[in-house]
Motif scaffolding. Structure first.
Motif, mmCIF file in Angstrom:
data_model
loop_
_atom_site.group_PDB
_atom_site.id
_atom_site.type_symbol
_atom_site.label_atom_id
_atom_site.label_comp_id
_atom_site.label_asym_id
_atom_site.label_seq_id
_atom_site.Cartn_x
_atom_site.Cartn_y
_atom_site.Cartn_z
ATOM 1 N N LYS A 153 32.454 73.762 46.431
ATOM 2 C CA LYS A 153 32.109 73.132 47.929
ATOM 3 C C LYS A 153 33.391 72.815 47.754
ATOM 4 O O LYS A 153 33.000 71.058 47.229
ATOM 5 N N TRP A 154 34.125 72.667 48.653
ATOM 6 C CA TRP A 154 35.396 72.252 48.702
ATOM 7 C C TRP A 154 34.737 71.778 50.119
ATOM 8 O O TRP A 154 34.615 72.547 51.547
ATOM 9 N N TYR A 155 36.288 70.855 50.806
ATOM 10 C CA TYR A 155 36.546 70.042 51.956
ATOM 11 C C TYR A 155 38.284 70.959 52.644
ATOM 12 O O TYR A 155 38.576 69.993 51.655
ATOM 13 N N ARG A 156 38.384 71.584 53.339
ATOM 14 C CA ARG A 156 40.185 71.336 53.232
ATOM 15 C C ARG A 156 39.711 71.480 55.113
ATOM 16 O O ARG A 156 38.571 72.171 55.823
ATOM 17 N N SER A 157 40.463 70.464 55.386
ATOM 18 C CA SER A 157 40.574 70.282 57.091
ATOM 19 C C SER A 157 40.911 71.380 58.494
ATOM 20 O O SER A 157 41.744 72.265 57.407
ATOM 21 N N GLN A 158 40.611 70.839 59.352
ATOM 22 C CA GLN A 158 40.880 72.149 60.179
ATOM 23 C C GLN A 158 42.895 71.299 60.081
ATOM 24 O O GLN A 158 43.718 73.150 60.015
ATOM 25 N N ALA A 159 43.344 70.719 59.777
ATOM 26 C CA ALA A 159 44.803 70.458 59.787
ATOM 27 C C ALA A 159 45.136 70.938 58.726
ATOM 28 O O ALA A 159 46.557 71.699 59.124
ATOM 29 N N TYR A 160 44.245 71.437 57.526
ATOM 30 C CA TYR A 160 45.268 71.417 56.658
ATOM 31 C C TYR A 160 45.379 73.288 57.102
ATOM 32 O O TYR A 160 46.507 73.409 56.241
ATOM 33 N N TYR A 161 44.424 73.967 57.328
ATOM 34 C CA TYR A 161 44.503 75.393 57.473
ATOM 35 C C TYR A 161 45.937 75.451 58.661
ATOM 36 O O TYR A 161 47.285 76.448 58.709
ATOM 37 N N ASP A 162 46.275 75.288 59.897
ATOM 38 C CA ASP A 162 46.813 74.728 61.032
ATOM 39 C C ASP A 162 48.400 73.631 60.326
ATOM 40 O O ASP A 162 48.820 74.435 61.041
ATOM 41 N N SER A 163 48.474 73.308 58.886
ATOM 42 C CA SER A 163 49.922 73.043 58.426
ATOM 43 C C SER A 163 50.448 74.088 58.006
ATOM 44 O O SER A 163 51.513 73.749 58.009
ATOM 45 N N GLY A 164 50.674 75.870 58.233
ATOM 46 C CA GLY A 164 51.204 76.686 58.036
ATOM 47 C C GLY A 164 50.871 77.597 58.182
ATOM 48 O O GLY A 164 49.860 78.308 58.466
ATOM 49 N N ALA A 165 51.674 78.614 58.651
ATOM 50 C CA ALA A 165 51.059 79.792 60.074
ATOM 51 C C ALA A 165 50.848 80.376 58.563
ATOM 52 O O ALA A 165 49.741 81.462 58.850
ATOM 53 N N TRP A 166 51.102 80.205 57.149
ATOM 54 C CA TRP A 166 50.300 81.436 56.738
ATOM 55 C C TRP A 166 48.672 81.923 56.270
ATOM 56 O O TRP A 166 48.393 81.835 55.310
ATOM 57 N N VAL A 206 32.694 79.314 59.186
ATOM 58 C CA VAL A 206 31.896 78.575 60.151
ATOM 59 C C VAL A 206 31.795 77.360 60.191
ATOM 60 O O VAL A 206 31.408 76.888 61.328
ATOM 61 N N GLY A 207 33.147 76.663 59.272
ATOM 62 C CA GLY A 207 33.726 75.427 59.409
ATOM 63 C C GLY A 207 35.422 75.357 60.209
ATOM 64 O O GLY A 207 35.454 73.920 60.240
ATOM 65 N N ALA A 236 34.480 74.411 53.768
ATOM 66 C CA ALA A 236 33.731 74.190 54.741
ATOM 67 C C ALA A 236 32.902 72.857 54.865
ATOM 68 O O ALA A 236 32.434 72.234 55.706
ATOM 69 N N ILE A 237 32.696 72.094 53.435
ATOM 70 C CA ILE A 237 31.509 71.385 53.512
ATOM 71 C C ILE A 237 32.306 69.482 53.312
ATOM 72 O O ILE A 237 33.111 69.924 52.595
ATOM 73 N N TRP A 238 31.628 69.291 53.930
ATOM 74 C CA TRP A 238 31.855 67.790 53.395
ATOM 75 C C TRP A 238 31.227 67.136 52.832
ATOM 76 O O TRP A 238 29.946 67.105 52.442
#
Ligand SMILES: NC(=O)c1ccc[n+]([C@@H]2O[C@H](COP(=O)([O-])OP(=O)(O)OC[C@H]3O[C@@H](n4cnc5c(N)ncnc54)[C@H](O)[C@@H]3O)[C@@H](O)[C@H]2O)c1
Length: 349
Positions: A153-166, A206-207, A236-238
């Motif tokens: 049950k982890w959290y990754r920010s939108q910025a993390y996903y946006d940090s690499g196109a892959w 969802v997040g 997506a769990i903060w």
């Protein structure tokens, strides 16, 4: 034992963790690092007195590089691994070995043909407490294994996903919270409980926005030995919680959080149990990826696995987590995705 010369391909987030781990391990020596972004390779090479390469194929020409750590985005590994095998280099790849079992099979075939070793990084298997659970299972201390759980049950920010196109793409990430993050605990669950027979599952986004893949997943498993299992995964769990793996049997139970035992109870106690219980409050040697991909990650798990790989090279043995072992978790995750897509119970083996 003479140290093994290592090269690193990919100097993004995890490449530097490999470099730090190699620097701490006497059986290993960092010779070269490579990245298509040459400045990244130069920066890392400068920190460790290694040689920097923009093109990994040039690094493969260096005879001092005996083994290569693959730290490129997950879906880029098969072609690079085949080139490494053809150059006669042993390969220690980050997880997942690649994004599909089809691509992983190409890597396994190339390494077997070239007679080089193939290892898959699953540093969680090298924590002292994960090894205690495995030992207790081998000794039959759990009785009949009946339930195994993995909860990421982890959290990754939108910025993390946006940090690499892959990131968050099927082609290069291969999936979401299960294929990228939860795979460590999914590997542990199978290592403890044995092969999975069938799976039912659901996944959702969802997040986050703009991802092709899931950030929430639940799966219900039946193991070959008849035990039941549950996998819960999310990014997506903060604010993110410690990753948990639980093993339950008719004569004992163990709960592991971020590689550290938090509960350890057996019907028949042994003297070692008291010593294990006394370590409950100690920090995990692995660190935690709960809220941030790297801030909490220690290089100690990687150091232990690199030591294991170097030993196998020098002593003519096999690495503890071979390529075929690395394939098992990807196969299960592929089947979880199929079950979620079709709504059917899917046969795994
Ligand atoms: N074991 C762990 O706990 C752990 C933690 C984080 C990441 N990982 C894995 O490590 C891999 C990389 O993740 P990351 O977060 O470091 O990604 P990243 O995007 O930060 O880094 C990847 C690097 O590879 C480079 N690269 C791409 N193509 C290349 C090529 N052909 N030759 C040389 N370099 C190339 C990129 O320029 C980039 O610097 C992923 O597969 C991920 O699953 C594992």
């Amino acid at each position: 034992m003479a140290s093994v010369g290592f090269g690193i391909i990919g100097c993004g987030n995890i490449g530097p963790v490999h470099a730090a781990a190699i620097a701490l391990e006497k059986r290993a020596k960092l010779i070269g690092v490579s990245d298509v972004v040459e400045a990244s390779a130069q920066k890392l090479a400068g920190q460790y007195g290694a040689q920097a390469y923009g093109d990994y194929r040039k690094m493969l020409e260096n005879p001092k590089v005996e083994a290569v750590c693959l730290c490129v985005p997950s879906g880029l590994r098969a072609e690079i691994a085949v080139a490494c095998a053809l150059a006669g280099k042993h390969i220690l790849s980050e997880k997942p070995l690649d994004v599909t079992t089809k691509r992983i099979d190409k890597i396994i075939a190339a390494t077997e043909k070239a007679k080089v070793l193939l290892g898959c990084i699953f540093q969680s298997r090298f924590s002292d407490d994960a090894l205690q659970i495995r030992r207790a299972i081998d000794e039959g201390r759990f009785g009949k294994l009946i339930l195994g759980d993995a909860a990421i049950k982890w959290y990754r920010s939108q910025a993390y996903y946006d940090s690499g196109a892959w990131r968050g793409t099927w082609k290069l990430d291969g999936g979401g919270c299960l294929m990228n993050q939860g795979i460590h605990q999914i590997d542990l669950l199978q290592w403890f409980m044995g092969p999975v027979k069938t799976v039912r599952a659901q996944t959702a986004l969802v997040g986050h926005t703009g991802l092709e893949v899931e950030d929430l997943a639940t799966a219900i498993l039946e193991f070959e030995n008849g035990a039941h299992g549950v996998i819960e995964g999310s990014t997506a769990i903060w604010p993110g919680h410690p990753a948990r793996v639980e093993v339950h049997g008719t004569a004992g139970s163990a709960v592991l959080e971020d590689g550290k035992l938090k509960s350890w109870a057996f019907e028949k106690r042994k003297p070692i149990d008291k010593k294990i219980e006394a370590t409950f409050d100690r920090a995990s040697v692995l660190g935690s990826g709960a809220g941030d991909p790297l801030k909490g990650l220690s290089s100690e798990g990687h150091r232990r696995q690199i030591a294991d790989f170097a030993r196998a090279i020098r002593e003519g043995g096999r690495p503890t987590v071979e390529g075929r072992e690395g394939r098992v978790a990807v196969n299960l995750i592929e089947k979880i995705y199929e079950a979620a897509r079709t709504g059917k119970t899917v046969r795994v083996a």
